[in-house]
Write a protein that holds these residues in place. Structure first.
Motif, mmCIF file in Angstrom:
data_model
loop_
_atom_site.group_PDB
_atom_site.id
_atom_site.type_symbol
_atom_site.label_atom_id
_atom_site.label_comp_id
_atom_site.label_asym_id
_atom_site.label_seq_id
_atom_site.Cartn_x
_atom_site.Cartn_y
_atom_site.Cartn_z
ATOM 1 N N GLU A 140 38.117 58.938 31.191
ATOM 2 C CA GLU A 140 37.132 57.965 30.759
ATOM 3 C C GLU A 140 37.219 56.712 31.618
ATOM 4 O O GLU A 140 38.267 56.416 32.205
ATOM 5 C CB GLU A 140 37.341 57.591 29.285
ATOM 6 C CG GLU A 140 37.125 58.751 28.323
ATOM 7 C CD GLU A 140 37.285 58.321 26.881
ATOM 8 O OE1 GLU A 140 37.684 57.154 26.635
ATOM 9 O OE2 GLU A 140 37.026 59.139 25.990
ATOM 10 N N TYR A 141 36.106 55.981 31.669
ATOM 11 C CA TYR A 141 36.083 54.746 32.444
ATOM 12 C C TYR A 141 37.016 53.725 31.808
ATOM 13 O O TYR A 141 37.029 53.538 30.593
ATOM 14 C CB TYR A 141 34.665 54.178 32.513
ATOM 15 C CG TYR A 141 34.522 53.084 33.551
ATOM 16 C CD1 TYR A 141 34.476 53.399 34.898
ATOM 17 C CD2 TYR A 141 34.434 51.751 33.183
ATOM 18 C CE1 TYR A 141 34.356 52.415 35.868
ATOM 19 C CE2 TYR A 141 34.304 50.755 34.140
ATOM 20 C CZ TYR A 141 34.265 51.097 35.482
ATOM 21 O OH TYR A 141 34.149 50.113 36.430
ATOM 22 N N GLN A 142 37.798 53.072 32.634
ATOM 23 C CA GLN A 142 38.770 52.085 32.143
ATOM 24 C C GLN A 142 38.752 50.868 33.048
ATOM 25 O O GLN A 142 38.887 50.989 34.265
ATOM 26 C CB GLN A 142 40.174 52.700 32.121
ATOM 27 C CG GLN A 142 41.265 51.749 31.661
ATOM 28 C CD GLN A 142 42.624 52.426 31.622
ATOM 29 O OE1 GLN A 142 42.726 53.608 31.298
ATOM 30 N NE2 GLN A 142 43.668 51.677 31.946
ATOM 31 N N TRP A 143 38.577 49.691 32.470
ATOM 32 C CA TRP A 143 38.641 48.475 33.275
ATOM 33 C C TRP A 143 40.091 48.170 33.619
ATOM 34 O O TRP A 143 40.974 48.271 32.763
ATOM 35 C CB TRP A 143 38.024 47.295 32.515
ATOM 36 C CG TRP A 143 36.539 47.404 32.436
ATOM 37 C CD1 TRP A 143 35.797 47.844 31.377
ATOM 38 C CD2 TRP A 143 35.604 47.108 33.478
ATOM 39 N NE1 TRP A 143 34.456 47.850 31.693
ATOM 40 C CE2 TRP A 143 34.314 47.400 32.971
ATOM 41 C CE3 TRP A 143 35.739 46.639 34.781
ATOM 42 C CZ2 TRP A 143 33.162 47.230 33.732
ATOM 43 C CZ3 TRP A 143 34.599 46.469 35.546
ATOM 44 C CH2 TRP A 143 33.333 46.755 35.030
ATOM 45 N N ASP A 150 34.600 45.457 27.044
ATOM 46 C CA ASP A 150 35.326 46.437 27.859
ATOM 47 C C ASP A 150 34.576 47.755 27.972
ATOM 48 O O ASP A 150 35.159 48.792 28.295
ATOM 49 C CB ASP A 150 36.721 46.677 27.284
ATOM 50 C CG ASP A 150 36.683 47.230 25.850
ATOM 51 O OD1 ASP A 150 35.574 47.420 25.313
ATOM 52 O OD2 ASP A 150 37.762 47.490 25.301
ATOM 53 N N ILE A 198 45.257 50.485 38.465
ATOM 54 C CA ILE A 198 43.963 51.092 38.168
ATOM 55 C C ILE A 198 42.934 50.642 39.201
ATOM 56 O O ILE A 198 42.849 49.453 39.533
ATOM 57 C CB ILE A 198 43.464 50.707 36.757
ATOM 58 C CG1 ILE A 198 44.473 51.153 35.687
ATOM 59 C CG2 ILE A 198 42.081 51.302 36.480
ATOM 60 C CD1 ILE A 198 44.626 52.645 35.559
ATOM 61 N N ASP A 246 31.236 50.230 29.468
ATOM 62 C CA ASP A 246 30.611 50.450 30.777
ATOM 63 C C ASP A 246 29.111 50.155 30.725
ATOM 64 O O ASP A 246 28.342 50.656 31.551
ATOM 65 C CB ASP A 246 30.863 51.875 31.271
ATOM 66 C CG ASP A 246 30.184 52.938 30.406
ATOM 67 O OD1 ASP A 246 29.641 52.584 29.333
ATOM 68 O OD2 ASP A 246 30.179 54.117 30.815
ATOM 69 N N SER A 290 37.222 55.988 37.171
ATOM 70 C CA SER A 290 38.473 55.239 37.125
ATOM 71 C C SER A 290 39.594 56.135 37.634
ATOM 72 O O SER A 290 39.668 57.317 37.276
ATOM 73 C CB SER A 290 38.796 54.782 35.701
ATOM 74 O OG SER A 290 37.879 53.820 35.256
ATOM 75 N N SER A 308 38.831 51.078 39.536
ATOM 76 C CA SER A 308 37.635 51.559 38.852
ATOM 77 C C SER A 308 36.395 51.135 39.629
ATOM 78 O O SER A 308 36.392 50.097 40.300
ATOM 79 C CB SER A 308 37.556 51.007 37.427
ATOM 80 O OG SER A 308 38.581 51.556 36.622
#
Length: 396
Positions: A13-16, A141, A171, A143, A160, A173
């Motif tokens: 999953e997208y993660q900042w 946080d 990380i 997307d 990410s 992203s």
């Protein structure tokens, strides 16, 4: 290389990265999300690459000048619908207003704020909606910002990647938009990469410039370059991990750019297939890259692939158009692993089998030009009836 790749993992999953926040809202420019931002809790080292169009849009020029001034950013505000390009002094003033509105909201220096716009060229910004929308942006946080910059994109493009560097996690992203008017250096695309790595801005710029050449600059959809587009990177160092000369970080960084570039190529307006061209045994890397991009950019090749037609002559024609050095009597060619050409003449192959494999969602063309040791790669898509439909009614 395998040892390095084992320390680099694409997240599900997208993660900042640490210390980054974002938001995307409906400001009234269209139905749906149309305005967003990225914000770092501290100033971040910044780097960018920009469209080569002579009609560089006001927000693109402003962001370029801002990054060149102090090589830092703390925020980037972005909108869809209106490109703020070919809008003269008014457009430049509007981009500055957007920059200052974010600076005032967050009580930071305006020279830490980048601006990005995409949409129709030649229209003036609806500044009342824009400034009111900026006041509503929050530090979240999700997307949603990736959705706010979409134009003819069919989906948000995000990735990410986590890199293990001496037992610590960094990380990287990124997200981007782009579907049509794609033929970098650069094209109608916006790319935004964030990382919590600690790295000097000059190293970040060198890394971006190097890897853009092998990724975003090796995609094409329609051969047209836009006025707005750029890729920016922000590295805020929140992880505390110094990544100078780190092979793991470079691998993660490249993976993000490569993935996003291929996502744009696969999402070309009206496209049904991602086309990948791999060229080997060229005299120079430049020649290999040139040949690969010529193949995926050829309208005849793109049309044949849309029609599941194993017309390898169109590929040979595209290769021959370049000024790259070739052994013209000993070129070989494969489609999805099936050899069609050896020593520049046809080999026996099953037309029905090749036609079947051409119906796949990804078509890989491999070419051996037999003159050296260099290789190159490029990505594009097929050319469909829907491409014309989409662009015939883009403003209506």
């Amino acid at each position: 290389m395998d040892q390095i790749q084992n320390k680099v993992k694409k997240l599900d999953e997208y993660q900042w990265p640490q210390g980054f926040f974002s938001d995307g809202i409906h400001a009234g420019l269209r139905d749906g999300l149309d305005l967003g931002w990225i914000y770092s809790e501290t100033p971040a080292a910044a780097a960018g690459v920009y469209t080569t169009s002579q009609f560089q849009a006001a927000p693109t020029k402003l962001t370029k000048n801002t990054i060149n001034l102090n090589h830092q950013l703390q925020a980037v505000v972005m909108n869809s619908v209106c490109a703020n390009s070919c809008t003269g002094p008014q457009g430049e003033a509007d981009a500055l207003v957007m920059q200052q509105a974010v600076a005032d909201k967050m009580t930071i220096d305006s020279n830490l704020v980048g601006v990005a716009s995409t949409g129709v060229i030649g229209q003036y910004m609806p500044m009342g909606l824009i400034t009111a929308g900026i006041k509503k942006l929050e530090l979240g946080d999700s997307d949603k910002v990736a959705h706010a910059v979409m134009t003819t994109d069919s989906h948000a493009k995000t990735i990410s990647v986590a890199a293990d560097i001496d037992g610590e996690t960094v990380i990287v992203s990124g997200f981007c938009k782009g579907s049509g008017m794609i033929h970098p250096n650069m094209a109608t695309m916006l790319g935004f990469v964030t990382t919590d790595a600690k790295i000097a801005s000059y190293e970040l710029q060198a890394l971006l410039s190097e890897h853009v050449n092998d990724t975003f600059n090796q995609i094409t959809v329609d051969g047209d370059t836009s006025t707005n587009d750029m890729v920016t990177v922000m590295a805020n160092g929140a992880s505390g991990v110094d990544v100078a000369a780190s092979d793991e970080f470079e691998a993660a960084f490249h993976q993000v750019l490569s993935y996003l570039a291929q996502e744009i190529a696969a999402d070309g307006e009206g496209a049904t297939k991602l086309v990948e061209a791999n060229v080997k045994h060229a005299e120079t890397k430049e020649d290999a890259q040139k040949i690969a991009k010529q193949i995926v950019g050829s309208n005849l090749v793109k049309s044949a692939i849309f029609g599941d037609d194993a017309n390898w002559g169109r590929i040979m024609g595209a290769i021959g158009q370049t000024d790259a050095k070739l052994d013209v009597d000993h070129v070989s060619l494969w489609i999805n692993g099936i050899q069609l050409v050896k020593d520049s003449i046809s080999v026996n192959f099953d037309e029905a089998v090749v036609k079947e494999t051409l119906a796949s969602s990804k078509v890989v063309i491999d070419v051996d030009v037999n003159v050296g040791e260099a290789s190159g790669q490029a990505w594009g898509c097929d050319l469909t009836y829907d491409y014309v439909k989409i662009n015939a009614s883009y403003r209506s």
